[in-house]
Every structure is written in structure tokens, then in C-alpha cells.
Design an enzyme around this catalytic site. Structure first.
Site, short mmCIF file in Angstrom:
data_model
loop_
_atom_site.label_atom_id
_atom_site.label_comp_id
_atom_site.label_asym_id
_atom_site.label_seq_id
_atom_site.Cartn_x
_atom_site.Cartn_y
_atom_site.Cartn_z
N HIS A 293 0.85 -1.18 0.00
CA HIS A 293 0.00 0.00 0.00
C HIS A 293 0.90 1.24 0.00
O HIS A 293 2.06 1.18 0.39
CB HIS A 293 -0.90 0.01 1.23
CG HIS A 293 -1.94 -1.05 1.22
ND1 HIS A 293 -3.03 -1.03 2.08
CD2 HIS A 293 -2.09 -2.18 0.48
CE1 HIS A 293 -3.79 -2.08 1.86
NE2 HIS A 293 -3.24 -2.80 0.88
N CYS B 145 -6.04 1.84 6.16
CA CYS B 145 -6.60 0.55 6.54
C CYS B 145 -5.93 0.12 7.85
O CYS B 145 -4.95 0.74 8.29
CB CYS B 145 -6.35 -0.48 5.44
SG CYS B 145 -4.63 -1.00 5.28
N CYS C 102 -2.11 -0.38 7.52
CA CYS C 102 -1.35 0.86 7.37
C CYS C 102 -1.37 1.68 8.65
O CYS C 102 -0.36 2.28 9.02
CB CYS C 102 -1.88 1.65 6.19
SG CYS C 102 -1.53 0.84 4.61
N GLU D 151 1.05 3.81 1.94
CA GLU D 151 1.62 4.15 3.25
C GLU D 151 2.79 3.24 3.60
O GLU D 151 3.83 3.71 4.09
CB GLU D 151 0.54 4.04 4.34
CG GLU D 151 -0.62 5.00 4.16
CD GLU D 151 -1.80 4.40 3.39
OE1 GLU D 151 -2.92 4.89 3.59
OE2 GLU D 151 -1.60 3.45 2.60
#
Length: 156
Positions: A52, A82, A85, A54
Site C-alpha cells: 500500500h 486501513c 497501514c 503508506e
């Protein structure tokens, strides 16, 4: 620079990722007003479900600073994080998460987000990380909507 300026950089990085066949997420990590890392989602490029934006930015920032402790840093991310993250931000000791679009915006674009708000993760986990949501939310959500209209897009 202001929060909106750093969020625009994250949005530009997310758009760069979309142009490369990735999903519409970007993140910038800033320390003392200087950009340490700015990355986009790389899940499909790396065949890594954890890549992701992040996570990618945290990895790059740790490498740039030669440290796993990112205290003093703020992450600007185009979407509310999420659970994975958020936890990574917590474990990296980031001071603050500034996000644009909400979880609902990602769900509307077709992502299978876990509907656990960042504020709830902070509360339940007792995290000291500061949260600021809604920065350029409409711009971030618009990028997701534009991405969702692309033929052949891949979600996860």
C-alpha cells in the site's frame, strides 16, 4: 508548506501510480517541513498485497533516514488508512496521520475496505498518533472515482 500542499504531492504521486496501472493511493512522509518519502501504491507492480502507499512510503522513509523510528514525521495519505497501514504508522512512531478521502470513498470505488475508522483504531489501540482527516477529501475521492471508471482497472 501547508497540509494541503503536502496532500497535493500525495495526490500527484497517486495519479502517477494510476498512470502506471496501480490503484489511486499516494502517501508522503514529511519531517521538519521536508519531504522524506513520497510513494504510490505498488500492489500490482510488486505482486505484494502489503505494498500500500503508506507501507511503501514508510519503507522508503526508514531507508532515507536510516532508522525505523519515524518520530517527528507526519504522513499525508490520500485515503484514511486501513488497519495494516494504521498499525504500521503506529509502529513506525509517526507523529501524525493526515488523510484525505474516507474509508467510504474507497468502498464506493470498489475496494474491500475494512470499515474500521482510524479514530476507532487509535482509541482501541491506545495509540498516541494524531489524526487529521478530510484534507482535500473531494480531490482525493475524485481521483478514486476517475480510477473506478477506467476499463481494465484491478482492485483488491
Amino acid at each position: 508548506m501547508r497540509d494541503e500542499d503536502f496532500m497535493r504531492l500525495a495526490l500527484e504521486k497517486a495519479a502517477e501510480g494510476v498512470a502506471a496501472g496501480q490503484t489511486p493511493f499516494g502517501a508522503c512522509i514529511v519531517k521538519d517541513g521536508e519531504i522524506v518519502a513520497c510513494e504510490h501504491n505498488a500492489v500490482w507492480a510488486t505482486t505484494d498485497a502489503t505494498a500500500h502507499a503508506e507501507i511503501h512510503a514508510i519503507r522508503a522513509a526508514c531507508k532515507a533516514l536510516n532508522a525505523i523510528d519515524l518520530a517527528g514525521c507526519t504522513i499525508y495519505t490520500t485515503c484514511e488508512p486501513c488497519p495494516m497501514c494504521f498499525a504500521a504508522c503506529h509502529w513506525a512512531h509517526l507523529d501524525c496521520i493526515v488523510y484525505g478521502a474516507a474509508i467510504a470513498d474507497a468502498q464506493t470505488a470498489g475496494f474491500r475496505e475494512l470499515a474500521i475508522p482510524a479514530a476507532e483504531m487509535k482509541r482501541l489501540g491506545g495509540s498516541p498518533i494524531a489524526l487529521q482527516g478530510g484534507v482535500l477529501q473531494e480531490d482525493c475521492a475524485r481521483l478514486m472515482r476517475e480510477w473506478a471508471r477506467q476499463p481494465g482497472r484491478k482492485t483488491y
